[in-house]
Design a protein around this motif. Structure first.
Motif, PDB file in Angstrom:
ATOM      1  N   LEU A 150       0.830  -1.204   0.000  1.00  0.00           N
ATOM      2  CA  LEU A 150       0.000   0.000   0.000  1.00  0.00           C
ATOM      3  C   LEU A 150       0.867   1.257   0.000  1.00  0.00           C
ATOM      4  O   LEU A 150       0.567   2.234  -0.695  1.00  0.00           O
ATOM      5  CB  LEU A 150      -0.933  -0.006   1.216  1.00  0.00           C
ATOM      6  CG  LEU A 150      -2.056  -1.039   1.201  1.00  0.00           C
ATOM      7  CD1 LEU A 150      -2.765  -1.078   2.554  1.00  0.00           C
ATOM      8  CD2 LEU A 150      -3.051  -0.743   0.085  1.00  0.00           C
ATOM      9  N   VAL A 151       1.945   1.208   0.780  1.00  0.00           N
ATOM     10  CA  VAL A 151       2.891   2.328   0.798  1.00  0.00           C
ATOM     11  C   VAL A 151       3.468   2.543  -0.591  1.00  0.00           C
ATOM     12  O   VAL A 151       3.539   3.676  -1.094  1.00  0.00           O
ATOM     13  CB  VAL A 151       4.020   2.069   1.825  1.00  0.00           C
ATOM     14  CG1 VAL A 151       5.171   3.052   1.627  1.00  0.00           C
ATOM     15  CG2 VAL A 151       3.480   2.175   3.245  1.00  0.00           C
ATOM     16  N   MET A 152       3.886   1.444  -1.241  1.00  0.00           N
ATOM     17  CA  MET A 152       4.455   1.549  -2.579  1.00  0.00           C
ATOM     18  C   MET A 152       3.432   2.066  -3.582  1.00  0.00           C
ATOM     19  O   MET A 152       3.769   2.837  -4.488  1.00  0.00           O
ATOM     20  CB  MET A 152       4.975   0.180  -3.032  1.00  0.00           C
ATOM     21  CG  MET A 152       6.234  -0.279  -2.325  1.00  0.00           C
ATOM     22  SD  MET A 152       7.652   0.795  -2.611  1.00  0.00           S
ATOM     23  CE  MET A 152       7.905   0.551  -4.367  1.00  0.00           C
ATOM     24  N   MET A 153       2.170   1.665  -3.420  1.00  0.00           N
ATOM     25  CA  MET A 153       1.121   2.121  -4.334  1.00  0.00           C
ATOM     26  C   MET A 153       0.967   3.635  -4.253  1.00  0.00           C
ATOM     27  O   MET A 153       0.901   4.332  -5.282  1.00  0.00           O
ATOM     28  CB  MET A 153      -0.201   1.448  -3.990  1.00  0.00           C
ATOM     29  CG  MET A 153      -1.354   1.852  -4.905  1.00  0.00           C
ATOM     30  SD  MET A 153      -2.963   1.357  -4.250  1.00  0.00           S
ATOM     31  CE  MET A 153      -3.084   2.451  -2.825  1.00  0.00           C
ATOM     32  N   ILE A 154       0.917   4.170  -3.019  1.00  0.00           N
ATOM     33  CA  ILE A 154       0.781   5.613  -2.846  1.00  0.00           C
ATOM     34  C   ILE A 154       2.072   6.318  -3.256  1.00  0.00           C
ATOM     35  O   ILE A 154       2.061   7.343  -3.940  1.00  0.00           O
ATOM     36  CB  ILE A 154       0.431   5.938  -1.383  1.00  0.00           C
ATOM     37  CG1 ILE A 154      -0.877   5.254  -0.993  1.00  0.00           C
ATOM     38  CG2 ILE A 154       0.322   7.445  -1.166  1.00  0.00           C
ATOM     39  CD1 ILE A 154      -1.137   5.237   0.497  1.00  0.00           C
ATOM     40  N   ALA A 276       0.023  -2.530  -9.820  1.00  0.00           N
ATOM     41  CA  ALA A 276       0.532  -3.850  -9.436  1.00  0.00           C
ATOM     42  C   ALA A 276       0.752  -3.930  -7.929  1.00  0.00           C
ATOM     43  O   ALA A 276       0.497  -4.971  -7.309  1.00  0.00           O
ATOM     44  CB  ALA A 276       1.833  -4.139 -10.182  1.00  0.00           C
ATOM     45  N   SER A 277       1.223  -2.840  -7.309  1.00  0.00           N
ATOM     46  CA  SER A 277       1.418  -2.825  -5.856  1.00  0.00           C
ATOM     47  C   SER A 277       0.093  -2.994  -5.133  1.00  0.00           C
ATOM     48  O   SER A 277       0.012  -3.691  -4.110  1.00  0.00           O
ATOM     49  CB  SER A 277       2.090  -1.514  -5.420  1.00  0.00           C
ATOM     50  OG  SER A 277       3.400  -1.436  -5.908  1.00  0.00           O
ATOM     51  N   LEU A 278      -0.963  -2.361  -5.645  1.00  0.00           N
ATOM     52  CA  LEU A 278      -2.291  -2.512  -5.050  1.00  0.00           C
ATOM     53  C   LEU A 278      -2.755  -3.964  -5.166  1.00  0.00           C
ATOM     54  O   LEU A 278      -3.290  -4.538  -4.210  1.00  0.00           O
ATOM     55  CB  LEU A 278      -3.285  -1.578  -5.729  1.00  0.00           C
ATOM     56  CG  LEU A 278      -4.744  -1.698  -5.261  1.00  0.00           C
ATOM     57  CD1 LEU A 278      -4.844  -1.377  -3.768  1.00  0.00           C
ATOM     58  CD2 LEU A 278      -5.646  -0.772  -6.077  1.00  0.00           C
ATOM     59  N   MET A 279      -2.567  -4.566  -6.338  1.00  0.00           N
ATOM     60  CA  MET A 279      -2.929  -5.968  -6.512  1.00  0.00           C
ATOM     61  C   MET A 279      -2.159  -6.859  -5.543  1.00  0.00           C
ATOM     62  O   MET A 279      -2.710  -7.798  -4.959  1.00  0.00           O
ATOM     63  CB  MET A 279      -2.655  -6.400  -7.956  1.00  0.00           C
ATOM     64  CG  MET A 279      -3.603  -5.815  -8.989  1.00  0.00           C
ATOM     65  SD  MET A 279      -3.211  -6.385 -10.659  1.00  0.00           S
ATOM     66  CE  MET A 279      -3.347  -8.164 -10.466  1.00  0.00           C
ATOM     67  N   ASN A 280      -0.875  -6.549  -5.369  1.00  0.00           N
ATOM     68  CA  ASN A 280      -0.052  -7.351  -4.470  1.00  0.00           C
ATOM     69  C   ASN A 280      -0.580  -7.285  -3.046  1.00  0.00           C
ATOM     70  O   ASN A 280      -0.603  -8.294  -2.330  1.00  0.00           O
ATOM     71  CB  ASN A 280       1.397  -6.875  -4.515  1.00  0.00           C
ATOM     72  CG  ASN A 280       2.314  -7.742  -3.676  1.00  0.00           C
ATOM     73  OD1 ASN A 280       2.600  -8.877  -4.026  1.00  0.00           O
ATOM     74  ND2 ASN A 280       2.767  -7.210  -2.554  1.00  0.00           N
ATOM     75  N   SER A 281      -1.021  -6.108  -2.604  1.00  0.00           N
ATOM     76  CA  SER A 281      -1.536  -5.958  -1.244  1.00  0.00           C
ATOM     77  C   SER A 281      -2.781  -6.809  -1.028  1.00  0.00           C
ATOM     78  O   SER A 281      -3.070  -7.234   0.096  1.00  0.00           O
ATOM     79  CB  SER A 281      -1.836  -4.487  -0.950  1.00  0.00           C
ATOM     80  OG  SER A 281      -2.959  -4.034  -1.685  1.00  0.00           O
TER      81      SER A 281
END
Length: 415
Positions: A150-154, A276-281
């Protein structure tokens, strides 16, 4: 929902921050690195002309010097954050960053600018290290991977829009205006930290900054085969990303003649990483970090091999490169949060020192790899493609080695 220390569930270290605000603040702290790089990318060509730089590839050092400063700064900030707490390091790092930003603003030649960027890098090490340690103070395992994703997504929204902000500033003023943006951004973060963030490392859990303490933390990292393998894996793959960033302005504006649309193409790719980061979370708690990371590395290797073969037989057009780069960035979004979480998972008892050693080691390796790839730029995308293929293959091998030797250690206290 409030944030609390996962390492002490019986006596939570409560914070006034909600989980959402904590995530946003952590992402913003990490984003100082991203905005310090990406907002300046559209200006590299202008800076090269303004400062009369003869070799265009040498201008890439404006990016590399920030990474060098950050790599060395992490070795200092990590142990200090374990001994003094997270907030003092945040304050000191941002103040050093502001000093370097002023030096960059006043620079009249490339050497002065590079010195200022190095000092900026020393400064951003504080927020970067503290952000990772803040998350480790609160979460473990797959929960940590979820928060990091989530941090990476933002965080990735910043590189998605930062080049456009830099391009917009160039429409109204010169490249010095971008450093004014950095000053304002850092000051706002400083105020946010002062008002809203409580210390997440209780005094009882702090580790004195001693030679023995650092040696113990260093030994904990380097003797853990899984952790050191994951650290090297991060360094190799992040080095490919640095190589791309170093060359991106030349690739888009000089090779593919995108002009001011460079920031748009760069931003689209960054958004793919965020998606992709959101999907990973969402997926990591169901599929696990290792499976997702393995698949992402496999996709990097396969797409790089296909694109390499294509380049050998046909002329590469912008749309071809965008398809390839899109697959790369989507894979990155599945990698970085997981790799970091897996490396830090056994290191909760020395989180600050571990994040410093892991961060510095991976950063120095990535800086070396990225600088070599960037300096090999020859007007084609071949150096980047070859770099991604080789480094992704090595990184995948290290991932398997890390999983084979995975041996999480219980949280203990440094003697």
């Amino acid at each position: 929902m409030t944030v609390y220390s996962a390492s002490d569930s019986s006596s939570p270290n409560k914070s006034p921050l909600s989980a959402m605000e904590f995530t946003f603040l952590t992402a913003t702290l990490m984003s100082i690195v991203a905005i310090s790089i990406d907002a300046l990318l559209p200006a590299l060509g202008v800076i090269s002309q303004d400062l009369a730089v003869e070799d265009a590839n040498r201008t890439q050092l404006i990016i590399s010097m920030l990474f060098l400063g950050m790599s060395l700064g992490q070795l200092i900030c990590g142990p200090l954050s374990d001994s003094t707490g997270r907030k003092p390091i945040l304050y000191a790092g941002i103040l050093i960053y502001l000093m370097g930003t002023v030096m960059c603003f006043m620079a009249t030649d490339l050497n002065d600018l590079l010195i200022g960027r190095f000092i900026q890098g020393l400064g951003v090490a504080g927020p970067y290290i503290s952000a990772i340690s803040l998350v480790r103070d609160q979460y473990k395992g797959n929960d940590m991977a979820k928060i990091m994703s989530l941090v990476m997504m933002i965080f990735i929204l910043v590189p998605a829009i930062a080049p456009s902000i830099g391009q917009a500033i160039l429409l109204f003023t010169n490249w010095h205006g971008i450093f004014v943006l950095y000053l304002i951004y850092a000051c706002l973060i400083l105020i946010w930290i002062y008002i809203r963030l409580d210390e997440t490392l209780p005094k009882a859990k702090r580790i004195p900054f001693t030679k023995d303490g650092f040696s113990f933390g260093f030994k904990e990292v380097v003797t853990n085969k899984s952790v050191i393998s994951l650290t090297l894996s991060m360094g190799l793959i992040f080095g490919c990303l640095i190589g791309y960033i170093n060359s991106s302005q030349q690739i888009f504006q000089e090779q593919f003649h995108t002009g001011k649309l460079f920031s748009v193409y760069f931003g689209v790719l960054a958004l793919l990483l965020g998606i992709a980061s959101l999907m990973n979370s969402k997926l990591v708690q169901r599929l696990g970090m290792h499976l997702i990371t393995t698949r992402a590395f496999s996709a990097l290797i396969a797409s790089s091999l296909v694109f390499l073969i294509i380049q050998l037989y046909v002329e590469v057009h912008l749309w071809m490169f965008m398809l390839y780069a899109g697959s790369l960035f989507f894979s990155f979004g599945l990698l970085f949060g997981n790799l970091n979480a897996m490396a830090m998972e056994p290191m909760g008892h020395v989180a600050g020192i571990a994040s410093a050693i892991i961060g510095a080691t991976s950063s120095i390796l990535s800086l070396t790899v990225g600088t070599i790839i960037g300096q090999l730029y020859n007007g084609t995308t071949l150096p980047i493609t070859i770099g991604f293929f080789i480094m992704s293959s090595l990184a995948l091998g290290l991932l398997f080695y890390a999983e084979k030797h995975k041996a999480p250690r219980p949280d203990t206290t440094i003697p």
